[in-house]
Design a protein around this motif. Structure first.
Motif, PDB file in Angstrom:
ATOM      1  N   UNK A  45       0.830  -1.204   0.000  1.00 50.28           N
ATOM      2  CA  UNK A  45       0.000   0.000   0.000  1.00 50.28           C
ATOM      3  C   UNK A  45       0.865   1.255   0.000  1.00 50.28           C
ATOM      4  N   UNK A  46       1.960   1.214   0.761  1.00 53.77           N
ATOM      5  CA  UNK A  46       2.854   2.371   0.827  1.00 53.77           C
ATOM      6  C   UNK A  46       3.513   2.623  -0.528  1.00 53.77           C
ATOM      7  N   UNK A  47       3.964   1.550  -1.192  1.00 59.38           N
ATOM      8  CA  UNK A  47       4.575   1.704  -2.521  1.00 59.38           C
ATOM      9  C   UNK A  47       3.605   2.411  -3.465  1.00 59.38           C
ATOM     10  N   UNK A  48       2.369   1.944  -3.492  1.00 62.27           N
ATOM     11  CA  UNK A  48       1.387   2.525  -4.410  1.00 62.27           C
ATOM     12  C   UNK A  48       1.085   3.974  -4.044  1.00 62.27           C
ATOM     13  N   UNK A  49       0.975   4.273  -2.744  1.00 62.80           N
ATOM     14  CA  UNK A  49       0.689   5.652  -2.358  1.00 62.80           C
ATOM     15  C   UNK A  49       1.821   6.584  -2.773  1.00 62.80           C
ATOM     16  N   UNK A  50       3.063   6.121  -2.627  1.00 62.93           N
ATOM     17  CA  UNK A  50       4.196   6.935  -3.077  1.00 62.93           C
ATOM     18  C   UNK A  50       4.137   7.157  -4.585  1.00 62.93           C
ATOM     19  N   UNK A  51       3.797   6.114  -5.334  1.00 60.64           N
ATOM     20  CA  UNK A  51       3.698   6.254  -6.780  1.00 60.64           C
ATOM     21  C   UNK A  51       2.588   7.227  -7.163  1.00 60.64           C
ATOM     22  N   UNK A  52       1.430   7.091  -6.520  1.00 61.56           N
ATOM     23  CA  UNK A  52       0.308   7.991  -6.802  1.00 61.56           C
ATOM     24  C   UNK A  52       0.707   9.442  -6.540  1.00 61.56           C
ATOM     25  N   UNK A  53       1.404   9.670  -5.431  1.00 63.29           N
ATOM     26  CA  UNK A  53       1.776  11.036  -5.065  1.00 63.29           C
ATOM     27  C   UNK A  53       2.701  11.670  -6.098  1.00 63.29           C
ATOM     28  N   UNK A  54       3.708  10.901  -6.582  1.00 68.86           N
ATOM     29  CA  UNK A  54       4.638  11.494  -7.552  1.00 68.86           C
ATOM     30  C   UNK A  54       4.022  11.573  -8.943  1.00 68.86           C
ATOM     31  N   UNK A  55       3.104  10.649  -9.276  1.00 68.29           N
ATOM     32  CA  UNK A  55       2.420  10.739 -10.570  1.00 68.29           C
ATOM     33  C   UNK A  55       1.550  11.989 -10.612  1.00 68.29           C
ATOM     34  N   UNK A  56       0.850  12.261  -9.543  1.00 66.96           N
ATOM     35  CA  UNK A  56       0.003  13.457  -9.503  1.00 66.96           C
ATOM     36  C   UNK A  56       0.820  14.728  -9.677  1.00 66.96           C
ATOM     37  N   UNK A  57       2.049  14.733  -9.157  1.00 65.56           N
ATOM     38  CA  UNK A  57       2.906  15.924  -9.256  1.00 65.56           C
ATOM     39  C   UNK A  57       3.604  16.023 -10.605  1.00 65.56           C
ATOM     40  N   UNK A  58       3.645  14.912 -11.364  1.00 59.49           N
ATOM     41  CA  UNK A  58       4.263  14.879 -12.697  1.00 59.49           C
ATOM     42  C   UNK A  58       5.710  15.385 -12.661  1.00 59.49           C
ATOM     43  N   UNK A  59       6.513  14.890 -11.723  1.00 58.35           N
ATOM     44  CA  UNK A  59       7.892  15.355 -11.590  1.00 58.35           C
ATOM     45  C   UNK A  59       8.910  14.397 -12.213  1.00 58.35           C
ATOM     46  N   UNK A  60       8.486  13.190 -12.593  1.00 56.32           N
ATOM     47  CA  UNK A  60       9.403  12.208 -13.162  1.00 56.32           C
ATOM     48  C   UNK A  60       8.969  11.827 -14.571  1.00 56.32           C
TER      49      UNK A  60
END
Length: 330
Positions: A45-60
């Motif tokens: 769950x933590x892995x996915x939440x981290x991915x969701x957070x950075x995808x929303x920010x579009x920084x990578x």
């Protein structure tokens, strides 16, 4: 990972972070990393939440996430067991969470291997000792053996003994082309095994289509445990790859052979428009909206013989990339 010169970040939720200076801010945002559990619900769950957070920010440019389930749980409880199914259902929900923030981006979902039920463990140490081999001069590495020093002269004897065992599938040794340097074996080239650390002898365990207590087909013999992977069984070798987004075709199931090795060149093609260096694998152009409609596939079955035993490898090739379909013996 973002394109050069930025090298990107790596987070392993078991507590390994690069660069290490990132750890403090992660702890401030997400708290302590979760402990081991089966299934590894909190960690995944933590892995996915981290991915969701950075995808929303579009920084990578690229965000890569690896979930330790259902692999972890299937190793522990077996294929089709309730906990294993629970871990898969949890991943379905996590994928839904990712899709909720993925508008306009490409997503590839892949399992890194298949799985088999294990049966009939084999005590190779006792068997080789009983046959007169010196186990102090043999280093076993799972599906391979290293022969120390001048004991390498025993390579043919070890191969002959392995070939008489009911749990052994195809056997591989150093060589060129199809045949290994020990008569009847396949060359390491056949299975792309050539490496400085490859053991003197490699082998696959024998497999069958038998179903386990939960109705899941695919058994592998000669290993301890409940379920695992690492043989030439199609149940181990064949896995899942699903892609969606603006770059990919929609609503098509493609039968063309592909593999995990193809993911990196495909991603680099989508991000950079070209491959910066020569790579293993290929661009999965048959799945791209602007790609080739079909690829030429060359499938062959190779055979070798050790005494009365025949062994086979079915290999498919697309362009310069070779895929192992399965390997077996009779």
């Amino acid at each position: 990972v973002q394109c050069a010169p930025f090298e990107g970040h790596m987070v392993n939720v078991r507590g390994v972070v690069h660069p290490s200076s990132l750890l403090t801010s992660l702890m401030d945002t997400y708290g302590e990393f979760p402990p081991d559990t089966v299934p590894a619900t909190s960690r995944n769950d933590l892995v996915i939440q981290m991915m969701v957070d950075v995808i929303e920010r579009r920084v990578y440019d690229v965000v890569f996430g690896w979930l330790c389930d259902p692999d972890l749980t299937q190793h522990k409880v077996g294929l089709g067991a309730e906990l294993a199914l629970k871990s898969i259902r949890e991943n379905d929900k996590r994928l839904g969470h990712l899709l909720s923030v993925s508008n306009g981006i490409d997503i590839m979902v892949c399992s890194d291997h298949g799985f088999s039920t294990l049966a009939e463990p084999f005590d190779y140490a006792s068997a080789f000792q009983a046959a007169g081999f010196d186990m102090t001069k043999m280093v076993w590495t799972g599906n391979g053996v290293v022969l120390r020093g001048d004991y390498s002269a025993k390579c043919a004897d070890v191969v002959d003994f392995l070939s008489t065992q009911s749990w052994i599938g195809p056997i591989f040794t150093q060589g060129n082309g199809i045949g290994g340097h020990i008569s009847g074996t396949f060359s390491f080239d056949v299975a792309n095994l050539n490496h400085i650390r490859t053991p003197d002898i490699m082998f696959s365990r024998k497999w069958s289509t038998q179903k386990n207590e939960f109705g899941i087909p695919g058994f592998v013999y000669g290993s301890k445990g409940v379920a695992s992977h690492g043989s030439c069984s199609p149940y181990d070798l064949h896995n899942v790859l699903i892609a969606m987004g603006p770059s990919f075709k929609s609503g098509e199931a493609l039968e063309c052979p592909s593999g995990v090795v193809d993911i990196a060149p495909t991603i680099l093609h989508l991000v950079l428009g070209k491959l910066p260096t020569k790579m293993d694998g290929r661009i999965l152009s048959e799945g791209l909206r602007k790609g080739d409609q079909a690829q030429k596939v060359d499938t062959r079955v190779w055979e070798s013989k050790i005494g009365s035993r025949s062994q086979y490898m079915q290999i498919s090739q697309v362009n310069e990339t070779r895929y192992i379909d399965k390997g077996w013996c009779d």
